[in-house]
Design a protein around this motif. Sequence first.
Motif, PDB file in Angstrom:
ATOM      1  N   VAL A  31      38.066  37.613  49.048  1.00 44.90           N
ATOM      2  CA  VAL A  31      37.872  38.124  50.404  1.00 44.90           C
ATOM      3  C   VAL A  31      38.786  37.398  51.383  1.00 44.90           C
ATOM      4  N   GLU A  32      38.887  36.072  51.263  1.00 50.40           N
ATOM      5  CA  GLU A  32      39.776  35.321  52.147  1.00 50.40           C
ATOM      6  C   GLU A  32      41.218  35.788  51.998  1.00 50.40           C
ATOM      7  N   ARG A  33      41.609  36.040  50.762  1.00 54.16           N
ATOM      8  CA  ARG A  33      42.978  36.506  50.542  1.00 54.16           C
ATOM      9  C   ARG A  33      43.192  37.885  51.171  1.00 54.16           C
ATOM     10  N   HIS A  34      42.200  38.779  51.065  1.00 55.84           N
ATOM     11  CA  HIS A  34      42.310  40.098  51.685  1.00 55.84           C
ATOM     12  C   HIS A  34      42.418  39.988  53.193  1.00 55.84           C
ATOM     13  N   LEU A  35      41.666  39.067  53.776  1.00 61.11           N
ATOM     14  CA  LEU A  35      41.679  38.927  55.234  1.00 61.11           C
ATOM     15  C   LEU A  35      42.985  38.349  55.749  1.00 61.11           C
ATOM     16  N   HIS A  36      43.662  37.549  54.931  1.00 58.86           N
ATOM     17  CA  HIS A  36      44.837  36.812  55.417  1.00 58.86           C
ATOM     18  C   HIS A  36      46.105  37.102  54.622  1.00 58.86           C
ATOM     19  N   ARG A  37      46.134  38.214  53.882  1.00 56.58           N
ATOM     20  CA  ARG A  37      47.292  38.456  53.011  1.00 56.58           C
ATOM     21  C   ARG A  37      48.583  38.689  53.781  1.00 56.58           C
ATOM     22  N   ASN A  38      48.485  39.078  55.064  1.00 55.15           N
ATOM     23  CA  ASN A  38      49.708  39.265  55.847  1.00 55.15           C
ATOM     24  C   ASN A  38      50.383  37.940  56.176  1.00 55.15           C
ATOM     25  N   HIS A  39      49.701  36.818  55.906  1.00 58.00           N
ATOM     26  CA  HIS A  39      50.301  35.507  56.166  1.00 58.00           C
ATOM     27  C   HIS A  39      50.949  34.900  54.927  1.00 58.00           C
ATOM     28  N   GLU A  40      50.785  35.525  53.767  1.00 59.38           N
ATOM     29  CA  GLU A  40      51.425  35.019  52.559  1.00 59.38           C
ATOM     30  C   GLU A  40      52.800  35.663  52.410  1.00 59.38           C
ATOM     31  N   ALA A  74      44.744  30.965  41.442  1.00 60.50           N
ATOM     32  CA  ALA A  74      44.971  31.530  42.773  1.00 60.50           C
ATOM     33  C   ALA A  74      46.215  30.973  43.443  1.00 60.50           C
ATOM     34  N   GLN A  75      46.412  29.663  43.341  1.00 62.51           N
ATOM     35  CA  GLN A  75      47.471  29.018  44.105  1.00 62.51           C
ATOM     36  C   GLN A  75      48.822  28.988  43.391  1.00 62.51           C
ATOM     37  N   VAL A  76      48.800  29.153  42.075  1.00 61.40           N
ATOM     38  CA  VAL A  76      50.061  29.082  41.324  1.00 61.40           C
ATOM     39  C   VAL A  76      50.344  30.411  40.623  1.00 61.40           C
ATOM     40  N   ALA A  77      49.532  30.752  39.632  1.00 61.72           N
ATOM     41  CA  ALA A  77      49.849  31.940  38.825  1.00 61.72           C
ATOM     42  C   ALA A  77      49.883  33.213  39.663  1.00 61.72           C
ATOM     43  N   LEU A  78      48.832  33.461  40.431  1.00 67.86           N
ATOM     44  CA  LEU A  78      48.728  34.724  41.156  1.00 67.86           C
ATOM     45  C   LEU A  78      49.471  34.713  42.488  1.00 67.86           C
ATOM     46  N   ALA A  79      49.882  33.530  42.929  1.00 66.92           N
ATOM     47  CA  ALA A  79      50.705  33.456  44.140  1.00 66.92           C
ATOM     48  C   ALA A  79      52.148  33.845  43.859  1.00 66.92           C
ATOM     49  N   HIS A  80      52.602  33.616  42.624  1.00 73.62           N
ATOM     50  CA  HIS A  80      54.000  33.887  42.273  1.00 73.62           C
ATOM     51  C   HIS A  80      54.125  35.282  41.676  1.00 73.62           C
ATOM     52  N   GLN A  81      54.185  36.264  42.553  1.00 77.71           N
ATOM     53  CA  GLN A  81      54.348  37.654  42.150  1.00 77.71           C
ATOM     54  C   GLN A  81      54.705  38.475  43.382  1.00 77.71           C
ATOM     55  N   GLN A  82      55.048  39.729  43.141  1.00 78.75           N
ATOM     56  CA  GLN A  82      55.173  40.640  44.274  1.00 78.75           C
ATOM     57  C   GLN A  82      53.771  40.966  44.758  1.00 78.75           C
ATOM     58  N   HIS A  83      53.578  40.956  46.052  1.00 80.09           N
ATOM     59  CA  HIS A  83      52.274  41.286  46.617  1.00 80.09           C
ATOM     60  C   HIS A  83      52.373  42.701  47.188  1.00 80.09           C
ATOM     61  N   GLY A  97      45.986  48.096  47.203  1.00 78.76           N
ATOM     62  CA  GLY A  97      44.636  48.342  46.695  1.00 78.76           C
ATOM     63  C   GLY A  97      43.564  48.166  47.759  1.00 78.76           C
ATOM     64  N   SER A  98      42.577  49.044  47.748  1.00 78.21           N
ATOM     65  CA  SER A  98      41.479  48.979  48.716  1.00 78.21           C
ATOM     66  C   SER A  98      40.329  48.135  48.162  1.00 78.21           C
ATOM     67  N   PHE A  99      39.499  47.630  49.049  1.00 80.64           N
ATOM     68  CA  PHE A  99      38.447  46.717  48.614  1.00 80.64           C
ATOM     69  C   PHE A  99      37.341  47.445  47.858  1.00 80.64           C
ATOM     70  N   ALA A 100      37.006  48.657  48.279  1.00 78.18           N
ATOM     71  CA  ALA A 100      35.960  49.390  47.562  1.00 78.18           C
ATOM     72  C   ALA A 100      36.383  49.653  46.116  1.00 78.18           C
ATOM     73  N   ALA A 101      37.670  49.938  45.920  1.00 80.11           N
ATOM     74  CA  ALA A 101      38.171  50.133  44.556  1.00 80.11           C
ATOM     75  C   ALA A 101      38.050  48.843  43.760  1.00 80.11           C
ATOM     76  N   LEU A 102      38.322  47.730  44.417  1.00 80.49           N
ATOM     77  CA  LEU A 102      38.198  46.432  43.759  1.00 80.49           C
ATOM     78  C   LEU A 102      36.748  46.181  43.325  1.00 80.49           C
ATOM     79  N   LEU A 103      35.787  46.569  44.154  1.00 78.70           N
ATOM     80  CA  LEU A 103      34.383  46.414  43.782  1.00 78.70           C
ATOM     81  C   LEU A 103      34.079  47.191  42.501  1.00 78.70           C
ATOM     82  N   GLY A 104      34.571  48.427  42.429  1.00 77.67           N
ATOM     83  CA  GLY A 104      34.361  49.217  41.231  1.00 77.67           C
ATOM     84  C   GLY A 104      35.006  48.592  40.010  1.00 77.67           C
ATOM     85  N   GLU A 105      36.207  48.055  40.197  1.00 79.55           N
ATOM     86  CA  GLU A 105      36.909  47.406  39.081  1.00 79.55           C
ATOM     87  C   GLU A 105      36.124  46.195  38.592  1.00 79.55           C
ATOM     88  N   TRP A 106      35.650  45.377  39.506  1.00 79.17           N
ATOM     89  CA  TRP A 106      34.859  44.194  39.140  1.00 79.17           C
ATOM     90  C   TRP A 106      33.622  44.600  38.354  1.00 79.17           C
TER      91      TRP A 106
END
Length: 470
Positions: A31-40, A74-83, A97-106
Amino acid sequence: MTENKRIAADTLGMEAAEMRRLGYKLVDMVVERHLHRNHEPAIQIGQPQDLLAALGGELPEYPLDADESLELLAQVALAHQQHGDHPRYFARVPGPGSFAALLGEWLGVGFNTIAASWGGGSGPATLETVVTGWLAQLLRLPTHTEGVILSGGSIANLNAFMVARHETGTGVAYLTDQTHASLKRNLQHMGLPDSHIRILPSDADYRMDMHTLRAAIAGDRQAGLMPMMVVASAGTTNTGAVDPLVEIAALCREQGLWFHVDGAYGAPAALTAQGQRYLAGMELADSLVLDPHKWLFQPYDAGVCLITRPSALERCFAMYPEYLRDAQGQAQQVVNFGNRSLELTRRSRAVKLWMSLRTYGVARFREAIQYGIELAELAEKVLHEQPDVWEVVTPAQIGIICFALRHAEPGEHARRAQTLADSGFACLTSTQLRGREVLRLCTLNPLTTETDIRETLARLAAYPLPARIV
């Protein structure tokens, strides 16, 4: 095995409190990443030795700290990719990806969901039947359309090609020089020789040229070859161009050819009135492919193969070995999705689509897609505001625009795109159009703002850039 040697039933599990603690932590991280992904950074590429040093090491014989492992992920493996869900990721085709879709995937993963047979997963099979039916309805395909959800456009197109060959017999396939590169590879690995794969030159607008297509088909018939299929694009990756689908459909009917449409990125534009005008004729296809992880805002991965000839999927792929008899089901309306592709063991990619379509409703999807179309049109307007700097090479078409610097040196567009990507601010790509290097924006993300578009173009024009800007 003796009683005192037996492994505990849940040796690979955790205590309930620990499962909840780590699960809640993971949710908070996402959730934190979704809220602040424009800063990465829009894209981040690491050095192999650094990544191996952080993520590798000796094979663990005994448990390591789960919190530390989550942080490393979170900080190494998944940070080093195209977002692809970053609002300034304009390269290739973004996947916001939308958050509701992520809920279904989880939930699907958490329930260890399988979608291979009716007996093994009647609930997931029903979800996939419902979702593929909804997609066919949204794209105005016939009510008898059948589908299957695969990993992405490459495999979904291959699936459709195999069905086409099974229904029509092998023969010559017709593409253009703007068709996605993976489709030629699909045909080659399906067994077609290069002499049966026609890559036709596109017209001045990078669309399939009908005169060239007719001439190629006639020439092949005269040479004793059997034309099999025309592969049309409903939104090319390079420019967003749409082939003349109505005319191609009529020609295929006249010639008895299979009409396939690759709408991997562009097909969902048909949810909008503007997109329907671009994509008129798509509903006439014998087979159609789209990637929900692009313009239907699903997390990776999902590629849908839709076939408008009833039972053609099963005729191509169905098998009935004795060890699967109990799983097949008896009722006529039962669907075994393991009989609709080469995948047998398969997770349920329908869960996230079903969840997000119900959560948001089609109207919000339509609004988001229309906004992506308008963002590319905004970019075209901004480029026209600086005619001494920029030239629009291909106009905005369903979320894509190609443009070039005036008087650019060879390789300059690629250098500027790379410098911008290295800065972390935004990511876009250069491409080649008839040997000319151009820059390309793909604007599918509903989080992108007008400021994002203007600032990205301004930084490209202001090259060279500082070493890192975010």
